[in-house]
Scaffold this motif. Structure first.
Motif, mmCIF file in Angstrom:
data_model
loop_
_atom_site.group_PDB
_atom_site.id
_atom_site.type_symbol
_atom_site.label_atom_id
_atom_site.label_comp_id
_atom_site.label_asym_id
_atom_site.label_seq_id
_atom_site.Cartn_x
_atom_site.Cartn_y
_atom_site.Cartn_z
ATOM 1 N N LEU A 1 0.606 -1.502 -0.233
ATOM 2 C CA LEU A 1 -0.128 0.043 -0.018
ATOM 3 C C LEU A 1 0.649 1.322 -0.136
ATOM 4 C CD1 LEU A 1 -2.411 1.208 0.467
ATOM 5 C CD2 LEU A 1 -2.558 1.294 2.050
ATOM 6 N N ALA A 2 0.842 1.665 -1.391
ATOM 7 C CA ALA A 2 2.160 3.286 -1.382
ATOM 8 C C ALA A 2 1.111 4.659 -1.461
ATOM 9 C CB ALA A 2 2.716 2.932 -2.174
ATOM 10 N N GLU A 3 1.941 5.080 -0.602
ATOM 11 C CA GLU A 3 1.657 6.437 -1.160
ATOM 12 C C GLU A 3 1.973 6.600 -3.029
ATOM 13 O OE1 GLU A 3 0.348 10.345 1.296
ATOM 14 O OE2 GLU A 3 2.650 10.936 0.586
ATOM 15 N N VAL A 4 1.828 7.295 -3.613
ATOM 16 C CA VAL A 4 2.694 7.656 -4.965
ATOM 17 C C VAL A 4 3.229 9.226 -5.433
ATOM 18 C CG1 VAL A 4 2.774 5.531 -5.855
ATOM 19 C CG2 VAL A 4 0.837 6.591 -6.682
ATOM 20 N N ARG A 5 3.929 9.694 -5.971
ATOM 21 C CA ARG A 5 4.145 10.894 -6.442
ATOM 22 C C ARG A 5 4.267 10.836 -7.927
ATOM 23 N NH1 ARG A 5 3.346 14.644 -1.995
ATOM 24 N NH2 ARG A 5 3.497 13.146 -0.299
ATOM 25 N N THR A 6 4.652 12.739 -8.679
ATOM 26 C CA THR A 6 5.007 11.582 -9.598
ATOM 27 C C THR A 6 6.390 11.645 -10.119
ATOM 28 O OG1 THR A 6 4.030 14.060 -10.999
ATOM 29 C CG2 THR A 6 6.195 13.847 -11.402
ATOM 30 N N GLY A 7 6.402 10.499 -10.960
ATOM 31 C CA GLY A 7 8.273 10.182 -10.927
ATOM 32 C C GLY A 7 8.278 8.969 -9.896
ATOM 33 N N ASP A 8 7.179 8.399 -9.510
ATOM 34 C CA ASP A 8 7.084 7.304 -8.868
ATOM 35 C C ASP A 8 6.528 5.899 -9.264
ATOM 36 O OD1 ASP A 8 7.523 8.530 -6.503
ATOM 37 O OD2 ASP A 8 6.155 7.331 -5.084
ATOM 38 N N ALA A 9 7.263 4.941 -9.198
ATOM 39 C CA ALA A 9 6.995 3.642 -9.927
ATOM 40 C C ALA A 9 6.956 2.458 -9.525
ATOM 41 C CB ALA A 9 7.737 3.065 -10.845
ATOM 42 N N VAL A 10 5.749 1.141 -9.757
ATOM 43 C CA VAL A 10 5.211 0.732 -8.496
ATOM 44 C C VAL A 10 5.881 -0.689 -9.455
ATOM 45 C CG1 VAL A 10 3.498 -0.530 -8.053
ATOM 46 C CG2 VAL A 10 3.753 1.405 -6.814
ATOM 47 N N LEU A 11 6.063 -2.157 -9.022
ATOM 48 C CA LEU A 11 6.360 -3.015 -9.954
ATOM 49 C C LEU A 11 5.198 -4.120 -9.211
ATOM 50 C CD1 LEU A 11 10.369 -3.392 -9.088
ATOM 51 C CD2 LEU A 11 9.438 -2.475 -10.773
ATOM 52 N N VAL A 12 5.026 -4.704 -10.460
ATOM 53 C CA VAL A 12 3.527 -6.096 -9.456
ATOM 54 C C VAL A 12 4.273 -7.446 -10.949
ATOM 55 C CG1 VAL A 12 0.823 -6.459 -10.352
ATOM 56 C CG2 VAL A 12 1.978 -4.219 -9.796
ATOM 57 N N PRO A 13 4.779 -8.154 -9.511
ATOM 58 C CA PRO A 13 5.594 -9.331 -9.998
ATOM 59 C C PRO A 13 4.233 -9.830 -10.062
ATOM 60 C CG PRO A 13 6.133 -8.836 -7.782
ATOM 61 C CD PRO A 13 5.813 -7.440 -8.198
ATOM 62 N N ASP A 14 3.602 -9.848 -9.650
ATOM 63 C CA ASP A 14 2.243 -10.728 -9.048
ATOM 64 C C ASP A 14 1.389 -10.658 -7.770
ATOM 65 O OD1 ASP A 14 2.715 -11.943 -5.824
ATOM 66 O OD2 ASP A 14 4.871 -12.339 -7.288
ATOM 67 N N GLY A 15 0.314 -10.750 -7.791
ATOM 68 C CA GLY A 15 -0.882 -10.257 -6.910
ATOM 69 C C GLY A 15 -1.902 -9.830 -7.356
ATOM 70 N N TRP A 16 -2.767 -8.961 -6.879
ATOM 71 C CA TRP A 16 -3.915 -8.491 -7.254
ATOM 72 C C TRP A 16 -3.791 -7.135 -6.785
ATOM 73 C CZ3 TRP A 16 -7.705 -11.877 -8.252
ATOM 74 C CH2 TRP A 16 -7.798 -13.360 -8.183
ATOM 75 N N HIS A 17 -4.005 -6.450 -7.701
ATOM 76 C CA HIS A 17 -3.354 -5.378 -8.231
ATOM 77 C C HIS A 17 -5.485 -4.323 -8.016
ATOM 78 C CE1 HIS A 17 -2.521 -7.133 -11.383
ATOM 79 N NE2 HIS A 17 -2.090 -6.049 -12.656
ATOM 80 N N GLY A 18 -4.885 -2.554 -7.911
ATOM 81 C CA GLY A 18 -5.878 -2.035 -7.221
ATOM 82 C C GLY A 18 -6.319 -2.167 -6.421
ATOM 83 N N PRO A 19 -7.197 -1.303 -5.576
ATOM 84 C CA PRO A 19 -7.315 0.684 -6.732
ATOM 85 C C PRO A 19 -5.913 0.908 -7.091
ATOM 86 C CG PRO A 19 -8.308 0.687 -4.658
ATOM 87 C CD PRO A 19 -7.851 -0.734 -4.475
ATOM 88 N N SER A 20 -6.367 1.460 -8.019
ATOM 89 C CA SER A 20 -5.025 3.368 -8.273
ATOM 90 C C SER A 20 -6.744 4.295 -7.795
ATOM 91 C CB SER A 20 -4.893 3.106 -9.427
ATOM 92 O OG SER A 20 -3.720 2.045 -9.837
ATOM 93 N N ILE A 21 -6.046 5.016 -6.618
ATOM 94 C CA ILE A 21 -7.206 6.068 -6.278
ATOM 95 C C ILE A 21 -5.792 7.564 -6.268
ATOM 96 C CG2 ILE A 21 -8.349 6.503 -3.817
ATOM 97 C CD1 ILE A 21 -8.036 3.754 -2.666
ATOM 98 N N ALA A 22 -6.715 8.656 -7.176
ATOM 99 C CA ALA A 22 -6.164 9.853 -7.242
ATOM 100 C C ALA A 22 -7.135 11.087 -6.311
ATOM 101 C CB ALA A 22 -7.176 10.079 -8.713
ATOM 102 N N GLU A 23 -6.128 12.138 -5.321
ATOM 103 C CA GLU A 23 -6.021 12.380 -4.672
ATOM 104 C C GLU A 23 -7.631 12.768 -5.156
ATOM 105 O OE1 GLU A 23 -4.247 16.471 -2.303
ATOM 106 O OE2 GLU A 23 -3.170 14.739 -3.461
ATOM 107 N N PRO A 24 -8.118 14.116 -4.575
ATOM 108 C CA PRO A 24 -9.531 14.705 -4.894
ATOM 109 C C PRO A 24 -8.994 15.931 -5.521
ATOM 110 C CG PRO A 24 -10.198 13.723 -2.897
ATOM 111 C CD PRO A 24 -8.781 13.810 -3.285
#
Length: 277
Positions: free
Chosen positions: A218-241
């Motif tokens: 569970l990560a807080e992401v900002r511009t320039g960040d990346a997330v690796l998904v080697p396996d697993g259920w991915h989502g949700p991706s949530i945008a700040e209002p």
């Protein structure tokens, strides 16, 4: 740090920078076999030589335009002001090739890659031919640019799309996975998410285990960040209002067929199984 946090899966902006690349994730860095992503930053008048090696690559402008010279071809990419400014044109560069990427005004360019076997011809992808898809409804509404989806543009292994999620919305939902080879039902694909958030905001990305000891984030992401998904259920991706979230998905895997087949998390199905990104 959250109990879910994993520094191996969440790569903050700058943590993988190398030379001209603001982000440099190869299969070795990710700990898998196929998918890779680089973000190339060029100053005005700058150029960069790309040796493709055993991978196919797509040069996709994130901001600015460039030329791509390879295999006796010269592709002029008009690009765009930024990822929130619409669809971009792009260029495909095959494995075992050399390319010169140059930009008169400078800019930022994603290089989405995948190790592959076949050597396809270098090609130009015009922006008007990129399929743009409105997905979801309500707070799950978002826009998808299927520039290198499996059915949109020919590659050997590479699959890549862009997703724009309005502020306050969820995307990559319901959670889904593609970490097993189940013919006709699920394909095995590694995946990279690369994020940009409009106006300096934040977003959140969840990856939950599909197997004992599997990926958990569970990560807080900002511009320039990346997330690796080697396996697993991915989502949700949530945008700040108030802050639109952009992410570039790069996928590749070992399957004989280039296809994106997914399974949805059975605990999150809401009847909208086409709202998956």
């Amino acid at each position: 740090m959250s109990d879910f946090a994993s520094p191996e899966l969440h790569l903050p902006a700058g943590s993988t920078a190398s030379g001209p690349y603001a982000l440099d994730i190869g299969p070795e860095r990710a700990g898998w076999g196929y998918a890779g992503l680089r973000v190339l930053e060029l100053p005005p008048g700058g150029s960069h030589r790309l040796d493709t090696g055993d991978s196919e690559w797509i040069v996709l402008p994130l901001g600015g335009g460039c030329t791509v010279q390879t295999q006796g071809e010269l592709f002029e990419l008009q690009g765009r002001d930024g990822v929130f400014g619409g669809v971009s044109d792009f260029a495909y560069v095959p494995r075992d090739a050399h390319a010169l990427i140059a930009s008169g005004a400078g800019g930022r360019f994603a290089l989405a890659g995948a190790r592959c076997e076949r050597r396809l011809p270098a090609r130009y992808g015009p922006a008007p031919e990129v399929p743009v898809e409105a997905r979801g409804s309500g707070i799950q509404a978002r826009r998808v640019h299927n520039f290198a989806a499996a059915g949109s543009f020919a590659c050997d292994r590479l699959i890549a799309v862009e997703v724009l999620t309005p502020g306050g919305h969820w995307s990559s939902y319901p959670p889904h996975k593609h970490d097993e080879h189940l013919p006709g039902e699920e394909s095995e694909l590694e995946e990279i998410y690369y994020f940009e958030i409009d106006g300096g905001g934040t977003g959140y990305q969840r990856v939950s285990p599909s197997r004992p000891g599997g990926a958990d984030l569970l990560a807080e992401v900002r511009t320039g960040d990346a997330v690796l998904v080697p396996d697993g259920w991915h989502g949700p991706s949530i945008a700040e209002p108030g802050h639109t979230m952009y992410y570039l998905n790069v996928m590749a895997g070992p399957g004989a067929d280039r296809e994106w087949l997914i399974r949805f998390h059975p605990g999150h199905l809401t009847g909208e199984t086409k709202g998956y990104r």
